[in-house]
Write an enzyme that holds these catalytic residues in place. Structure first.
Site, PDB file in Angstrom:
ATOM      1  N   SER A  21       0.819  -1.220   0.000  1.00 21.84           N
ATOM      2  CA  SER A  21       0.000   0.000   0.000  1.00 21.84           C
ATOM      3  C   SER A  21       0.850   1.265   0.000  1.00 21.84           C
ATOM      4  O   SER A  21       0.322   2.363   0.144  1.00 21.84           O
ATOM      5  CB  SER A  21      -0.947   0.006   1.200  1.00 21.84           C
ATOM      6  OG  SER A  21      -0.221   0.084   2.407  1.00 21.84           O
ATOM      7  N   LEU A  77       3.336   4.141   1.423  1.00 21.91           N
ATOM      8  CA  LEU A  77       3.391   4.769   2.752  1.00 21.91           C
ATOM      9  C   LEU A  77       2.008   5.295   3.120  1.00 21.91           C
ATOM     10  O   LEU A  77       1.777   6.498   3.206  1.00 21.91           O
ATOM     11  CB  LEU A  77       4.426   5.896   2.770  1.00 21.91           C
ATOM     12  CG  LEU A  77       5.835   5.470   3.112  1.00 21.91           C
ATOM     13  CD1 LEU A  77       6.789   6.654   3.069  1.00 21.91           C
ATOM     14  CD2 LEU A  77       5.898   4.805   4.471  1.00 21.91           C
ATOM     15  N   HIS A  78       1.083   4.387   3.291  1.00 21.53           N
ATOM     16  CA  HIS A  78      -0.286   4.710   3.673  1.00 21.53           C
ATOM     17  C   HIS A  78      -0.691   3.797   4.815  1.00 21.53           C
ATOM     18  O   HIS A  78      -0.123   2.722   4.995  1.00 21.53           O
ATOM     19  CB  HIS A  78      -1.238   4.526   2.492  1.00 21.53           C
ATOM     20  CG  HIS A  78      -0.911   5.439   1.350  1.00 21.53           C
ATOM     21  ND1 HIS A  78      -1.242   6.767   1.349  1.00 21.53           N
ATOM     22  CD2 HIS A  78      -0.231   5.224   0.210  1.00 21.53           C
ATOM     23  CE1 HIS A  78      -0.804   7.327   0.241  1.00 21.53           C
ATOM     24  NE2 HIS A  78      -0.173   6.410  -0.475  1.00 21.53           N
ATOM     25  N   ALA A  79      -1.665   4.217   5.570  1.00 20.18           N
ATOM     26  CA  ALA A  79      -2.245   3.422   6.655  1.00 20.18           C
ATOM     27  C   ALA A  79      -1.181   2.847   7.589  1.00 20.18           C
ATOM     28  O   ALA A  79      -0.377   3.581   8.144  1.00 20.18           O
ATOM     29  CB  ALA A  79      -3.160   2.344   6.090  1.00 20.18           C
ATOM     30  N   PRO A 126       1.681   0.938   7.232  1.00 18.27           N
ATOM     31  CA  PRO A 126       3.114   1.175   7.014  1.00 18.27           C
ATOM     32  C   PRO A 126       3.545   2.596   7.402  1.00 18.27           C
ATOM     33  O   PRO A 126       4.612   2.782   7.979  1.00 18.27           O
ATOM     34  CB  PRO A 126       3.302   0.920   5.516  1.00 18.27           C
ATOM     35  CG  PRO A 126       2.215  -0.040   5.178  1.00 18.27           C
ATOM     36  CD  PRO A 126       1.048   0.396   6.028  1.00 18.27           C
TER      37      PRO A 126
END
Length: 93
Positions: A12, A14-16, A18
Site C-alpha cells: 500500500s 506509505l499509507h495506513a 506502514p
C-alpha cells in the site's frame, strides 16, 4: 548530511499501517529525519506529512538526517521501508 534512498516495499506504499509504523519508528529517534519524494520534503515524525507524500509501492524516497546518530537512524528507517509491512501484517493475523 547523511542520506539514504530506498524504494518503498509495502503493497500500500506509505499509507495506513506502514506509514504509522514508519512515523512511530522515526519518533523514537534522537535525530530529526526528513523524508523526500521528488521536490516535497516532510518531517519523518509527521503522520500527515508522510501521508501527503503519496508514496506508492516502488516509489524511491530519500531519507536525510544530520548530527550524531544520523547514519544509524537512517539505516533503521531504510530497513523498515524496504520490508513489505502489509505482508508482515497478514502473517501476524
Amino acid at each position: 548530511m547523511a542520506q539514504r534512498t530506498v524504494a518503498v516495499a509495502s503493497a500500500s506504499g506509505l499509507h495506513a499501517r506502514p506509514a504509522k509504523l514508519f512515523v512511530q519508528a522515526a519518533a523514537k529517534l534522537e535525530v530529526p529525519v526528513t523524508v523526500r519524494l521528488g521536490e516535497k520534503s516532510v518531517p519523518a515524525k509527521s503522520m500527515l506529512g508522510v501521508l501527503s507524500l503519496g508514496a506508492v509501492r516502488g516509489s524511491e524516497v530519500t531519507l536525510e538526517a544530520e548530527g550524531p546518530g544520523a547514519e544509524e537512524a537512517l539505516d533503521s528507517l531504510a530497513a523498515l521501508l524496504s520490508r513489505d509491512l502489509d505482508a508482515e501484517e497478514a502473517l501476524d493475523a
